[in-house]
Write a protein that holds these residues in place. Sequence first.
Motif, PDB file in Angstrom:
ATOM      1  N   PHE A  47      11.086   3.716  -0.541  1.00  0.00           N
ATOM      2  CA  PHE A  47       9.958   3.798  -0.091  1.00  0.00           C
ATOM      3  C   PHE A  47       9.386   5.361  -0.191  1.00  0.00           C
ATOM      4  O   PHE A  47       8.379   5.527  -0.746  1.00  0.00           O
ATOM      5  N   THR A  48      10.371   6.246   0.180  1.00  0.00           N
ATOM      6  CA  THR A  48       9.772   7.418   0.350  1.00  0.00           C
ATOM      7  C   THR A  48       9.720   8.019  -1.154  1.00  0.00           C
ATOM      8  O   THR A  48       8.724   8.747  -1.429  1.00  0.00           O
ATOM      9  N   SER A  77      12.952  -0.782  -3.750  1.00  0.00           N
ATOM     10  CA  SER A  77      14.111  -1.347  -4.041  1.00  0.00           C
ATOM     11  C   SER A  77      13.915  -2.887  -3.890  1.00  0.00           C
ATOM     12  O   SER A  77      15.101  -3.531  -4.171  1.00  0.00           O
ATOM     13  N   LEU A  78      13.162  -3.395  -2.960  1.00  0.00           N
ATOM     14  CA  LEU A  78      13.082  -4.768  -2.602  1.00  0.00           C
ATOM     15  C   LEU A  78      12.892  -5.700  -3.809  1.00  0.00           C
ATOM     16  O   LEU A  78      12.034  -5.364  -4.582  1.00  0.00           O
ATOM     17  N   THR A  82       5.565  -4.734  -7.644  1.00  0.00           N
ATOM     18  CA  THR A  82       6.750  -4.202  -8.373  1.00  0.00           C
ATOM     19  C   THR A  82       7.624  -5.577  -8.204  1.00  0.00           C
ATOM     20  O   THR A  82       8.572  -5.659  -9.090  1.00  0.00           O
ATOM     21  N   ALA A  83       7.718  -6.261  -7.070  1.00  0.00           N
ATOM     22  CA  ALA A  83       8.819  -7.245  -7.053  1.00  0.00           C
ATOM     23  C   ALA A  83       8.359  -8.513  -7.779  1.00  0.00           C
ATOM     24  O   ALA A  83       9.391  -9.305  -8.381  1.00  0.00           O
ATOM     25  N   VAL A  84       7.005  -8.760  -8.072  1.00  0.00           N
ATOM     26  CA  VAL A  84       6.578  -9.657  -9.208  1.00  0.00           C
ATOM     27  C   VAL A  84       7.062  -9.283 -10.643  1.00  0.00           C
ATOM     28  O   VAL A  84       7.778 -10.158 -11.346  1.00  0.00           O
ATOM     29  N   LEU A 140      19.444  -0.206   5.044  1.00  0.00           N
ATOM     30  CA  LEU A 140      17.944   0.248   5.373  1.00  0.00           C
ATOM     31  C   LEU A 140      17.953   1.547   4.727  1.00  0.00           C
ATOM     32  O   LEU A 140      16.720   2.155   4.657  1.00  0.00           O
ATOM     33  N   HIS A 141      18.693   2.676   4.713  1.00  0.00           N
ATOM     34  CA  HIS A 141      18.681   3.850   4.290  1.00  0.00           C
ATOM     35  C   HIS A 141      18.291   3.684   2.635  1.00  0.00           C
ATOM     36  O   HIS A 141      17.329   4.365   2.149  1.00  0.00           O
ATOM     37  N   SER A 142      18.779   2.909   2.012  1.00  0.00           N
ATOM     38  CA  SER A 142      18.411   2.575   0.437  1.00  0.00           C
ATOM     39  C   SER A 142      17.017   2.311   0.429  1.00  0.00           C
ATOM     40  O   SER A 142      16.387   2.682  -0.523  1.00  0.00           O
TER      41      SER A 142
END
Length: 575
Positions: free
Chosen positions: A165-166, A90-91, A278-280, A158-160
């Motif tokens: 990631f998980t 999600s970052l 993904t960020a790009v 942090l949970h999101s």
Amino acid sequence: MSFPRAVLFLWGASLRNRVRRQLARLRRPRYLLGALVGLAYVYSVLTRGLGMRGLGSASAGVRLFAELSLVGSALGTVFAAWVLGRDRPSLSFTETEVVQLFPAPVTRRALLHYKLARGLLGTTVGALFATLFIGRVVSSAPVLFFLGTTLALGTLYLHSTAASFTRTRLAAWGGWGVAVHWGAVGLVLAAVALAVFATLRTYPFPAEVSSSRVLRGWLQTVVESPGLDAVLWPGRVLVEPALAKNVGGFLRALPPVLALLAAHYVWVLLAEVPFEETAVVRAESRTRERALRASGRMARAGTFTVKKPPFRLVARGRPEVALIWKNLIARKRMAGGAAAFALFVVLGGAIAAMMGDARLFTDTRRVVGPLALTLAVMLTVVGPSAFRMDLRMDLAKLDLLRAMPLTGRQVVGAELAASALSVGGFQLGLLGVALLVGPGAEAELLGDWWWPGGLALAVLLPSVSLAGLFVQNAAVVLFPAWVTADTGERARGLEAMGQRLLTLVGSLVVTLAGLMPSALVAVLVGVPLWPVLGEWALSVAALAAAGVLVGEVWLGVLALGRAFERLDVSEDRPE
């Protein structure tokens, strides 16, 4: 220079340049006036909040509603992190961050900490605004509310991140990972459903509810039962520091939240996955969408769906009908449709029933009829702002509208028609439901007034909404630089908020001034007819008032059309 020092320098320089740009804009009168109005509004909010009662002096029902609302919001965020969205990190980074940071000699862990620090900084700002506008109402200690909200929002952020990631790791496992993900979600939902079912069997809804106090007592018992208490426990732990009444209560509620915060931080580090690609892609997509929105070629990127047009557009006929047809198609693409409207009605009825008289559950007609009537009246107020398939939507394309072989009157009238048809259609539908269902068996006094009053509203409400829409569109033509274009990019800053307030106040003043002649005509028509027609004189008076309003709007469209033809798009385009 180390990476943290470089980041601090970058943030400091960005903040300094932003402040300088904002101050430079104040040299223009419209921005200076907007900033002054915005400052006055913020000052009024702060000073008004000092005199408000906090949660400590509020009633038990208000405290319960505030706590459940915050707990529900926290648990909803957790639910959305695992169910909604795609299985990817999600970052998100801006394109500038991608260009500056990704080629730099920094590790992925450093980039992750950079993004976490920025996200937690954003949650702190969010907690500050929540305290200014909400905390003063729901808490007796705003400072404690701010600290508690900062911790809660930070933990949820942090949970999101950890959940994304998980989910990415599970998706990499293929079908087995997908089965584990949705199997776990299904088990949790089944456990929640079982807890709710068992609780309601143990504590059924009271057969006789004579007052709202009885209903609140039942709700208090239900949420404190062992099953639902376990379901709500994570949310209650998060919101308890924010709702603490004093320092002692805040300190007692602090250790569990700090433990959750630390555990989520460790979870994020352990679940870390590659997120650069993904960020790009996300940064490039966002930049492309922003460019399309700025050009006016896409007002709601990513939400368009192909649906049946509202009516068949023939090859010959009045050209302005094509504008109405185009704007009605845009409404179907942008709006959530009947399902969202029905959900709004159900949620509104549930909240009204929970906070008010519980006897509404015992007579469906007492809920549906008055609720539909209330929503129709509410649409008269919020409809002109919510339905924007007119010049506000096409503000970024004023030069294209000017190039069409249409007169200004035709353009303004056609742009106004689509929103007016949509708002009026919803209002007439709701009034039809209200009239057919009736006021309910216990409201005998309304029986004689129901149909005359309903028919009066059926002709009056759409005309009042039409007047409100005209005022909103007049602002686009007369003060285009002060109106926010529907391009997805909203102006920010104190002066932008002040400009919106000035536009709102001006719209209210002009709308009320336009309603006065119609009200006068209604009195002149209704009073003489009252001895003859009785309650039905109300419908005749409303018809006369609606005729006056429509006439005023028609004259306004003629005048506004001439102003539209004289509009200099190159100078008056909004920034």
